[in-house]
Design an enzyme around this catalytic site. Structure first.
Site, PDB file in Angstrom:
ATOM      1  N   SER A   1       0.868  -1.184   0.000  1.00 30.34           N
ATOM      2  CA  SER A   1       0.000   0.000   0.000  1.00 30.34           C
ATOM      3  C   SER A   1       0.901   1.228   0.000  1.00 30.34           C
ATOM      4  O   SER A   1       1.709   1.415   0.919  1.00 30.34           O
ATOM      5  CB  SER A   1      -0.903  -0.015   1.247  1.00 30.34           C
ATOM      6  OG  SER A   1      -1.690   1.145   1.300  1.00 30.34           O
TER       7      SER A   1
ATOM      8  N   ASP B   1      -9.001   4.772   1.854  1.00 30.94           N
ATOM      9  CA  ASP B   1      -9.971   3.673   1.854  1.00 30.94           C
ATOM     10  C   ASP B   1      -9.241   2.324   1.912  1.00 30.94           C
ATOM     11  O   ASP B   1      -9.655   1.394   2.604  1.00 30.94           O
ATOM     12  CB  ASP B   1     -10.832   3.723   0.590  1.00 30.94           C
ATOM     13  CG  ASP B   1     -11.954   4.746   0.696  1.00 30.94           C
ATOM     14  OD1 ASP B   1     -12.342   5.062   1.831  1.00 30.94           O
ATOM     15  OD2 ASP B   1     -12.422   5.223  -0.351  1.00 30.94           O
ATOM     16  N   GLU B   2      -8.163   2.257   1.157  1.00 34.49           N
ATOM     17  CA  GLU B   2      -7.333   1.054   1.156  1.00 34.49           C
ATOM     18  C   GLU B   2      -6.807   0.774   2.563  1.00 34.49           C
ATOM     19  O   GLU B   2      -6.807  -0.362   3.038  1.00 34.49           O
ATOM     20  CB  GLU B   2      -6.189   1.273   0.176  1.00 34.49           C
ATOM     21  CG  GLU B   2      -5.266   0.093  -0.032  1.00 34.49           C
ATOM     22  CD  GLU B   2      -4.214   0.441  -1.085  1.00 34.49           C
ATOM     23  OE1 GLU B   2      -4.554   0.418  -2.273  1.00 34.49           O
ATOM     24  OE2 GLU B   2      -3.073   0.748  -0.695  1.00 34.49           O
ATOM     25  N   LEU B   3      -6.350   1.818   3.258  1.00 35.89           N
ATOM     26  CA  LEU B   3      -5.808   1.690   4.609  1.00 35.89           C
ATOM     27  C   LEU B   3      -6.869   1.203   5.583  1.00 35.89           C
ATOM     28  O   LEU B   3      -6.591   0.369   6.456  1.00 35.89           O
ATOM     29  CB  LEU B   3      -5.227   3.026   5.073  1.00 35.89           C
ATOM     30  CG  LEU B   3      -4.612   3.031   6.471  1.00 35.89           C
ATOM     31  CD1 LEU B   3      -3.412   2.080   6.526  1.00 35.89           C
ATOM     32  CD2 LEU B   3      -4.177   4.440   6.872  1.00 35.89           C
TER      33      LEU B   3
ATOM     34  N   VAL C   1      -7.246  -2.416   5.061  1.00 37.55           N
ATOM     35  CA  VAL C   1      -6.055  -3.108   5.571  1.00 37.55           C
ATOM     36  C   VAL C   1      -6.125  -3.251   7.084  1.00 37.55           C
ATOM     37  O   VAL C   1      -5.863  -4.327   7.644  1.00 37.55           O
ATOM     38  CB  VAL C   1      -4.779  -2.356   5.152  1.00 37.55           C
ATOM     39  CG1 VAL C   1      -3.585  -2.833   5.979  1.00 37.55           C
ATOM     40  CG2 VAL C   1      -4.507  -2.561   3.672  1.00 37.55           C
TER      41      VAL C   1
END
Length: 1171
Positions: free
Chosen positions: A20, A88-90, A93
């Protein structure tokens, strides 16, 4: 060749690593370098610009990729927080990270953790654009959580060098992946214990260079074990190489060793461009090229020390932390190369062998129906040898029972070729005389004691001590704890097959088969080829037996013991002096002349039936004679064993060269005549004589004296017996013993009513002293400075014990049943084991006792115990120390594994400095109110607490617990268990004040029992317990119970849980149930459901007793309608087949509330209909 790459992905994930990152400022530099470094190590890595397929919605595929990754590396840069995409990815995750399946690591590239945590500085400026967005709150939370994780800050890692930082990240991820991917092949039965044994010696955390050896019989699993260890730990090393078939490759050609050297260099350096010109050059190259990498090297099947010198010549070749594992059949190779840690490979147990055989024969863990007995016969033949088990399993796979039986019958006469070929390699490498000794053991001497084997081989002209050692080192024989010679069945079979090879029985060098011997002797087929005969259990007429020996002129060894000889001609000689007449008896009176070949060197004949030895037998070569019920005199005799009750006297003058004499079972022996001149006797063993007095006279060469006599009252030792090493006297009436001048005495073992013991000179070589049942009141050991073992048992009168002020070699001290009140151990720095059972009031342990491993005190009256400096203490057992109020343990007890206390008055016990504790048992320590465990006890497995007054128990981080038992801890109100105990199998709590029990993540729990915990209101199970078989709860206040997490439950007991109103049992979850008891719950006075499996009880082949399923219940009242009259609701149902219908009915009973007045009548009808 072994691969040098790390393991690929864990099987449940598509990717190992998800990257990421923000994009602009890291994509083409740091992230790109990290990505390729991970890929180079075969770590499957997701990077969005590499993996997303064109035409798909990026968000959907991205989220799926996150879930499909095991590890996340989040590269925080200045622009990371500017992207809502990244945020959003974080969030996704971090959601995954919170589960047990994923792990996230942050990398702070050009920002500081505090900037990410607080969204300050340039991170704050980048995040500012999202302040008004709806998702801003969860993004902030995700940033803070990620910043709190352990990771890498580039400027503070490896001096800010990107390449070094990337290397650290890759090594960390590689290590994690290998550790979770490490597994032992399901076909490698019993390997886990064996691997762990090797790992304990390797100590991979230590930074020394260590070589260990694995030795054992061919086909015994050495290579398999070494491979399993290699696979288990290779991820921890920078370079690794598994070198197969060292013996085969190095002996195949002159360039063999060069090829192996080149293989190691290529594997370790991951560089295939090396070219070794000569063995000498290879040594030089290895010594300076592989020293830069921490390496793991396995050298498999080594048979010459020259191979080790070429491939692992010196520890200085290797980087600290390196490990070299060597497998061999020949222990001497390891010893010659200086290998200190040598492990014997253990053959398979019967259970393990059945498992392995079934895997190869049937593709499952147990034999299929109808093949169990045949499989047992195969496993019995294999005798634990993995190679044989695999070969036979694969060969018999898919074959019929008749073919199995024929194969087993064939094995009785024709050995398995694959096994024999592998085993013969060890035999063919032996020198000729060692081959002869091996064949003697295989055909005759297996099972004999080592002493008797040495005597037999030495009598036949061999050098047995070195010979047996060579055979043992080459794994061709074993010597067990009882000093008996053993040999694997297949090695025995191989040796006998070598003797039998292509010759008729009468031309075999050794005869051991009873039927063959009877045929040869009865038909006078003997030849000069026969060297040894062992005849046991036959009924051959002794006259025929003796006549049949006439043609065996080279016979050197005869061991005869018949089931039933013709005793009619046996006339026992009552006095040894009569042997002179006995030897001159006239054989003409007999109907035949017995015969022994003059070549005999060893003669043993139990129950010899004749009055004398044959007159034609000169016995010039006879070295060892062992006979029952006989008296023989021979000038050259060195070894003599006589047993039987009739011998009354023995005169040494008739055996002037005798060195060893054993008289066993001679209950009538009352006289022993010793010569006036010096005797050659070295070993004298007398068992059961009627001697009351024994005068040993001048026997300066005596080394060993064993006496067992109930009547012996007086013994006169020689004034000087300078060679005496061992003195053992059992069961005598001796009251006084004067050892005289015995300066070389090493072992003294006395059992009897001894009152006085005199040592006239210093016994500086005395190593072992054992007294049993003496009446000594004082024992002064001041003249034994080198004592190593002192064991005193049953010394009820002993009140004073004086040991040397300095006893530097004492390792074991055990005193059982004395009147000692004070014991001062003085200076005993090497003491390893201390076991005291007495009413001790004072015990003085040296300030420093660094080697003490075990301390056991039973029944002492000590009030205070200070363990001083005992850093290596492993076991502490304080039994029935009722007065103990203070226990001072060292600041660090890093090796303490076992602690047991019972009946003490301790109020506090602090185990904070014992992080490696495995077992803790506390019994009836009524005053104990505080127990402090180490914050991290990763080896802790067993906890047993009985009758304690603890109110709170915090087990801490004991993630490897196996069993917990808390009994009658009536004041216990709080129990804090680890959040996860993946190995916990057994949990039992009886009698506490616990209100809540949270067992956390315990997926392997097999037994859960909570009895008489009258305050228990809640039971929390956080995950499925598929292995839980028994759930037993009584007298609790539980209101609800969810069985949805226990799908394999077999036993359910909920007795007297009066508050229970709801049980949740999904349909199908009681399929495996065998027993349910709900007595005292839901208004049932009794409720018992029981499956009885009687399927194995067959009355005949055609008639079999079927399983019974029984349900008994009596409803006393309805908790919801107490006024209802329910006297009719009493029933017993018996179901004659083990169908699911009744368990489904029970599930229906649970699901419909278990209310007797509204549901029970319908349930009864349902049951009866189904029956």
């Amino acid at each position: 060749m072994a691969s040098s790459s790390t393991s690929s992905i864990h099987k449940s994930f598509t990717y190992d690593v998800f990257l990421s990152f923000g994009g602009k400022d890291t994509r083409t530099n740091f992230v790109d370098h990290l990505y390729h470094a991970l890929q180079d190590r075969n770590i499957r890595t997701y990077k969005d610009d590499e993996e997303i397929n064109k035409g798909n919605r990026i968000n959907d595929e991205l989220m799926e990729s996150i879930e499909a990754s095991k590890y996340f590396i989040i590269v925080f840069s200045k622009s990371y927080a500017s992207s809502s995409w990244c945020l959003d990815e974080l969030v996704k995750v971090m959601d995954c990270h919170k589960t047990t399946k994923h792990t996230a690591y942050p990398v702070f590239y050009d920002v500081e953790p505090t900037e990410v945590r607080k969204q300050s500085g340039e991170v704050g400026e980048a995040f500012a654009r999202h302040e008004k967005e709806e998702a801003a709150g969860k993004w902030r939370k995700a940033l803070k959580e990620a910043a709190d994780l352990a990771g890498w800050e580039l400027k503070n890692t490896a001096g800010g060098h990107e390449a070094k930082c990337i290397r650290q990240i890759v090594e960390k991820v590689s290590l994690e992946l290998r550790s979770i991917n490490v597994h032992i092949d399901k076909n490698l039965v019993g390997m886990e214990t064996r691997v762990n044994d090797i790992l304990s010696s390797l100590e991979t955390a230590s930074d020394d260079v260590r070589m260990i050896g694995i030795k054992g019989i061919g086909g015994g699993g050495k290579t398999t074990l070494a491979r399993a260890v290699f696979n288990n730990i290779s991820y921890q090393f920078e370079g690794k190489s598994f070198v197969d078939k060292v013996r085969e490759v190095s002996n195949a050609s002159s360039s063999g060793l060069k090829l192996l050297q080149n293989q190691i260099l290529s594997n370790v350096l991951n560089n295939h461009g090396n070219n070794v010109g000569s063995v000498s050059e290879g040594k030089n190259m290895m010594s300076w090229m592989i020293g830069g990498k921490k390496s793991l090297i396995v050298l498999d099947d080594v048979d010459h020390v020259e191979q080790l010198e070429a491939l692992a010549g010196d520890p200085s070749w290797f980087k600290p932390g390196s490990r070299i594992i060597i497998t061999t059949r020949d222990e001497q190779v390891l010893i010659a190369h200086g290998v200190k840690s040598i492990h014997n490979v253990n053959l398979l147990s019967e259970e393990e062998a059945i498992w392995l055989f079934s895997r190869h024969a049937f593709g499952k863990e147990i034999p299929i129906e109808g093949y169990k007995e045949l499989s047992g016969q195969v496993v019995c033949y294999a005798a634990g040898l993995p190679l044989t088990i695999k070969v036979l399993g694969s060969f018999l796979c898919g074959k019929s029972k008749l073919e199995w039986k024929e194969a087993l019958a064939r094995l009785e006469t024709i050995p398995l070729k694959e096994t024999q070929k592998k085993l013969e390699l060890s035999y063919t490498s032996l020198d000729d005389d060692y081959k002869e000794m091996f064949l003697d053991v295989a055909t005759i001497l297996k099972g004999w004691t080592k002493h008797s084997t040495i005597e037999a081989l030495e009598s036949c002209g061999f050098h047995p001590r070195i010979g047996l050692r060579v055979l043992e080192q080459k794994s061709l024989i074993t010597v067990d704890n009882y000093e008996c010679i053993g040999m694997h069945d297949h090695l025995e079979e191989m040796g006998r097959n070598i003797v039998r090879s292509s010759h008729p029985p009468n031309k075999h060098s050794r005869l051991w088969d009873r039927k063959e011997i009877e045929d040869i002797l009865a038909n006078d087929l003997g030849t000069e080829a026969t060297r040894c005969i062992k005849f046991c259990g036959g009924r051959l007429d002794p006259e025929i037996f003796m006549k049949g020996l006439r043609k065996m002129n080279e016979l050197r060894f005869l061991d005869a013991e018949a089931r039933e000889w013709n005793r009619g001609i046996n006339k026992l000689i009552p006095n040894f002096l009569d042997a002179l007449e006995f030897l001159c008896c006239d054989w003409k009176l007999n109907k035949f002349s017995p015969h022994f070949p003059n070549s005999l060197q060893y003669l043993r004949w139990n129950g010899y039936p004749f009055r004398s030895l044959p007159k034609t037998f000169h016995a010039n070569n006879l070295v060892s004679l062992c006979m029952d019920f006989s008296d023989i005199v021979l000038n050259k005799l060195k070894f003599l064993q006589l047993s039987g009750p009739e011998l009354r006297s023995f005169d040494f003058r008739l055996t002037p060269n005798l060195e060893e004499l054993t008289l066993g079972g001679h209950a009538d022996l009352i006289e022993l005549y010793m010569p006036d001149e010096s005797s050659k006797i070295r070993s004298l063993k007398l068992y059961g004589p009627k001697l009351q007095t024994l005068n040993l006279g001048p026997i300066p060469n005596l080394e060993e004296l064993d006496l067992k006599s109930d009547l012996l009252e007086l013994i006169y030792m020689p004034i000087e017996c300078s060679n005496l090493r061992s003195l053992r006297i059992y069961g005598s009436k001796l009251r006084t013993l004067n050892l005289g001048l015995t300066p070389n005495l090493e072992k003294l073992d006395l059992d009897g009513d001894l009152v006085e013991l005199y040592m006239l000179v210093e016994c500086s070589k005395l190593r072992s002293l054992k007294f049993t049942g003496s009446k000594l009141t004082t024992l002064d050991l001041g003249l034994t400075p080198n004592l190593e073992k002192l064991k005193l048992r049953g010394h009820g009168d002993l009140v004073e014990l004086y040991t040397p002020l300095i006893c530097s070699k004492l390792r074991t001290l055990k005193i059982d049943g004395s009147k000692l009140r004070t014991l001062n151990l003085g200076q005993t720095p090497n003491l390893e084991e201390l076991d005291l059972n007495s009413d001790l009031l004072e015990l003085y342990i040296p300030v420093e006792c660094s080697k003490l491993r075990s301390l056991q005190l039973d029944g002492s009256k000590l009030r205070t115990l200070d363990l001083g400096m005992t850093p290596n203490l492993e076991k502490l057992d304080l039994e029935k120390c009722y007065d103990l109020v203070e226990l001072h343990v060292p600041n660090e007890c890093l090796k303490l594994e076992y602690l047991k206390l019972s009946g003490s008055k301790l109020r506090t016990l602090d185990l904070g400095h014992a992080p490696n504790l495995e077992t803790l048992s506390l019994y009836s320590c009524d005053d104990l109110v505080e127990l402090h465990m180490s914050c991290s006890c990763l080896n802790f497995k067993y906890l047993y607490l009985y009758n304690l007054n603890l109110r709170t128990l915090d087990i801490g981080m004991t993630f490897n617990l196996d069993s917990i038992e808390l009994t009658n801890c009536y004041y216990l109100e709080e129990l804090h268990m680890p959040c996860r105990c993946l190995n916990l199998r057994y949990l039992r709590i009886i009698g506490s004040k616990l209100r809540t029990l949270d067992i956390g993540l315990t997926p392997n729990l097999d037994w859960l029992e909570v009895l008489n915990c009258n305050y228990m209101e809640e039971l929390h199970m956080t995950d499925e317990h598929q292995k839980l078989k028994s759930l037993i709860i009584s007298h609790s206040k539980l209101r609800t119970l969810d069985l949805g997490l226990t799908s394999n439950l077999r036993k359910l007991v909920l007795k007297e849980c009066c508050n229970l109103v709801e049980i949740h049992a999904p349909i199908g979850y009681l399929e495996n149930i065998v027993y349910i008891d709900l007595s005292g719950c839901f208004g049932f006075r009794s409720f018992v459901f029981h499956k009885k499996d009687n399927s194995s009880a067959k009355l005949s082949d055609s008639l079999e007793v079927r399983p019974l399923t029984e349900l008994h219940f009596t409803l006393e009242r309805c908790p919801f309608h107490p006024d209802k009259d329910l006297t009719n609701f009493e029933s017993t149902c018996i179901h004659k087949e083990d169908l699911l219908s009744l368990t489904r009915t029970i599930e229906k009973l649970f699901s419909q509330g278990l209310c007797g007045c509204t549901k029970l009548e319908m349930i009864l009808r349902s049951i009866r209909l189904e029956l």
